[in-house]
Structures are given as structure tokens and as C-alpha cells.
Design a protein around this motif. Sequence first.
Motif, mmCIF file in Angstrom:
data_model
loop_
_atom_site.group_PDB
_atom_site.id
_atom_site.type_symbol
_atom_site.label_atom_id
_atom_site.label_comp_id
_atom_site.label_asym_id
_atom_site.label_seq_id
_atom_site.Cartn_x
_atom_site.Cartn_y
_atom_site.Cartn_z
ATOM 1 N N UNK A 193 3.674 -5.972 -23.598
ATOM 2 C CA UNK A 193 3.582 -4.775 -22.479
ATOM 3 C C UNK A 193 4.602 -4.428 -21.898
ATOM 4 N N UNK A 194 4.509 -3.142 -21.629
ATOM 5 C CA UNK A 194 5.930 -2.221 -21.064
ATOM 6 C C UNK A 194 5.950 -2.536 -19.641
ATOM 7 N N UNK A 195 7.065 -2.617 -19.153
ATOM 8 C CA UNK A 195 7.238 -2.692 -17.619
ATOM 9 C C UNK A 195 6.477 -1.757 -16.895
ATOM 10 N N UNK A 196 6.240 -0.663 -17.329
ATOM 11 C CA UNK A 196 5.636 0.299 -16.560
ATOM 12 C C UNK A 196 3.906 -0.165 -16.534
ATOM 13 N N UNK A 197 3.624 -0.311 -17.801
ATOM 14 C CA UNK A 197 2.145 -0.723 -17.848
ATOM 15 C C UNK A 197 1.841 -2.016 -17.287
ATOM 16 N N UNK A 198 2.994 -3.002 -17.153
ATOM 17 C CA UNK A 198 2.680 -4.142 -16.394
ATOM 18 C C UNK A 198 2.043 -3.977 -14.952
ATOM 19 N N UNK A 199 2.731 -2.869 -14.462
ATOM 20 C CA UNK A 199 2.556 -2.696 -12.981
ATOM 21 C C UNK A 199 1.270 -1.924 -12.689
ATOM 22 N N UNK A 200 -0.024 -2.558 -13.100
ATOM 23 C CA UNK A 200 -1.190 -2.042 -13.174
ATOM 24 C C UNK A 200 -1.962 -2.069 -11.939
ATOM 25 N N UNK A 201 -1.459 -2.655 -10.614
ATOM 26 C CA UNK A 201 -1.946 -2.524 -9.434
ATOM 27 C C UNK A 201 -0.967 -1.831 -8.523
ATOM 28 N N UNK A 202 -1.648 -1.309 -7.470
ATOM 29 C CA UNK A 202 -0.682 -0.812 -6.282
ATOM 30 C C UNK A 202 -1.143 -1.522 -5.087
ATOM 31 N N UNK A 203 0.033 -1.743 -4.392
ATOM 32 C CA UNK A 203 -0.310 -2.359 -3.010
ATOM 33 C C UNK A 203 0.730 -1.674 -1.963
ATOM 34 N N UNK A 204 -0.031 -1.345 -0.785
ATOM 35 C CA UNK A 204 1.108 -0.906 0.274
ATOM 36 C C UNK A 204 1.416 -2.079 1.299
ATOM 37 N N UNK A 205 2.536 -1.937 1.664
ATOM 38 C CA UNK A 205 2.748 -2.999 2.561
ATOM 39 C C UNK A 205 3.254 -2.221 4.022
ATOM 40 N N UNK A 206 2.553 -2.793 5.030
ATOM 41 C CA UNK A 206 2.491 -1.945 6.280
ATOM 42 C C UNK A 206 3.224 -2.739 7.211
ATOM 43 N N UNK A 207 4.089 -1.964 7.962
ATOM 44 C CA UNK A 207 4.702 -2.484 9.204
ATOM 45 C C UNK A 207 4.854 -1.381 10.145
ATOM 46 N N UNK A 208 5.234 -1.763 11.341
ATOM 47 C CA UNK A 208 5.264 -0.669 12.427
ATOM 48 C C UNK A 208 6.737 -0.271 12.526
ATOM 49 N N UNK A 209 6.713 1.319 12.705
ATOM 50 C CA UNK A 209 7.922 2.300 12.828
ATOM 51 C C UNK A 209 7.728 3.500 13.282
ATOM 52 N N UNK A 210 8.663 4.088 13.420
ATOM 53 C CA UNK A 210 8.577 5.657 13.789
ATOM 54 C C UNK A 210 8.396 6.489 12.522
ATOM 55 N N UNK A 211 8.406 7.783 12.694
ATOM 56 C CA UNK A 211 8.395 8.739 11.585
ATOM 57 C C UNK A 211 9.692 8.844 10.625
#
Length: 360
Positions: free
Chosen positions: A1-19
Motif C-alpha cells: 500500500x502506498x504512503x498516500x493510500x495508507x493515510x485513509x482517515x483524516x483527523x483535525x487537532x484543535x487548540x486555542x489561538x488567534x487568526x
Amino acid sequence: MSRINSLSKRVAIVWRGDRQARAEARSETSRLRAVFEALSRHGIAAEAAVWSEDLTGEVRDQLLRVDGVLVWVDPISTATHERRGRLDALLSEVAASGVFVSALPEVAAKMGVKAVLHRTRALGWGSDTAFYETHSAFSLAFADRLAAGPRVLKQNRGNGGIGVWKVERAGAGDGVVVLEARGESAPRTLPLPAFVEERAADFETGGGLVEQPFLPRHLDGMVRCYMSGDRVVGFGHQLVRALAGPEAGPAGPRLYSGPTDPRFQRLRTLMESDWTPGLARTLEIASDALPVIWDADFLLGPPGPEGDDSYVLCEINVSSVFPIPDEAPEELAKTTARRLSAIKAKRLIAAKSDPAEDLQ
């Protein structure tokens, strides 16, 4: 399996900050770099999702496009004292759409508040704890309970030592000596009725007060037990000096170790076999809803019959658990991968029973 295909899920990591912090956020320069890297090793592409109240709309659009959300935002900003109510509403909305969220706001509201000390007091980590939901209840009961010895009061919702006081009688009158945990506050001596009246605001902004006995062994150190779901993933040991006078000397750094640290194997067994399952039952939290990273802080209680240390819970943290032991990112990534796979499996099962089910 290629590296691109292996990253099959996406997760957002949330922390506090300004624009500006949002525009400049990068995984390789984040304090959570090790978490990003561990998630990648388990086939999960993680992206930064810096949040503040004025960025809620942008962050909402981002979170609705990913498979999962991991959150590192304190209940109260130590810099601005802002609370995270709008973020919690957003996370609940995102979770309702089918996105995996840890920690869920409703789970944080059960585990990450000081009232958990009262609700779980019957577990082996408990102590003689009271929870005051109203100022009138506090006014009626606190003087009698203070007669038993020094007490510690904690706002139900808070972090970083905000809203924590040690209170003890000052001689034979109605005076009390009060020491605040946050900062370098000097002890104050004032009439007990005046101190009780001061606390009225805590029931408006802090969600009530929890009261515990002051533990004489607090200078022996605090043990922080790091958890991923229902498994121990490491420890931190620190000489704490909050609620101690200047004669106790300075606090020490927190020293981190992995889950196999021989000093804490009894605590590990208690957490995995007894206390965490008991916590989940008492608070009615499903085991697969326990946060992917959380911690429990313990002070030492009286030694047991065999001379073993006993442990008294003084806080649970679920909202912004960092720093963490070196071993923890790998374990929280495994937990996240399992949770995402379980959600996908449920959707597949639902799709088989309902061909119209949207699998995207």
C-alpha cells in the motif's frame, strides 16, 4: 500500500489561538508534533484546527470535512479567562453529524469537573468529599465540616489552579486562614462569614464548589496517571507546593515515565482493573467514549495495612492534557485508529441493512 493510500482517515487537532496562529499552524512546529507523527504512523492524516470564538465558523467548516476531531483546549484560558462554551456547542454539532470527537463535551462535563470527586467518592480513590450546588447549601454546611480540620475548596469547572483554596481555622474565633493555589498568593486571615460570602460568585461562574480534606502527605508528591481510553499509558511524578507555605521550598519539575514504571504498578492495576471501570459505570460513560487522552492526579493517603501507599484522587483532566509521556502519543494514536475503524464498521453494517445509507 502506498504512503498516500495508507493515510485513509483524516483527523483535525484543535487548540486555542488567534487568526495569525491559525494561518501559521504547522504540525512540524506544533507542541503536539509527536501526536501528529504517531497518527500518521497509524494511517491517519492529521491537520491543525486552531480555534477561537471569532474563528468558530471557519473551524466548523473544517471539522465537518474530517473523520475525527481531537481537542486540546482548556475549559478556561489561563491568559484571558475566556471559557469554551461556543467550542463545546460546535463539537456537539460535529459529533451529531457522525464525526468522531474526543473528548465529547458531555463526557468532559462528567469527567473533567471537580464534581467527579464527589460522584466517585465510593471508589477506592475517594475521600470525605462534599459538593455544594448552591451558595446557601455551602453557607449552611461548611463551618461544621471545617471543624474537622483543614479543607480544600475547588471550583467545579476550572484548571491551572484557578479557583482552589486551602481553608483552616485561625484560633478559637470565627477567623480562617485562606491560601489560594494559583500564583504566589500570600495567606489571608479573615472572618469565616466574609470568606463564605466571597464564594457566592463561584456558583454563578464556576458551577459550584467541591470540598475535600486537606491531605497531610501532599508534600510527598503528586502522581499523574495518563490514560488512553481505559489503559494506562504513562505516569508523571512531581513535588507540588500549591497550598503550601514558602517554608516548603519550591515545586519540582514533573518527571515522566512509561506505563511499566515499577514504582506505580499497583496504581496501574487499580486504574485498569477497578477504578476506570468504576468511573465509567458511575458516570454512565461507555468505555469507547472515554477520551483518547486523559489523566488522573493523585496525592498520597495513609499507608495501608501492608504498608502500601494509598492514593486519593484530586483531579481528572480531559480537555488539554499536555505535556504527556513519550510513550503516550503512540497509544493515543492506536486508540484513535480503533475508534475510527469501529465507526466505519458500524456504518458498513448500517449500509447493509439500509442500502440508502450514505457511507461518505
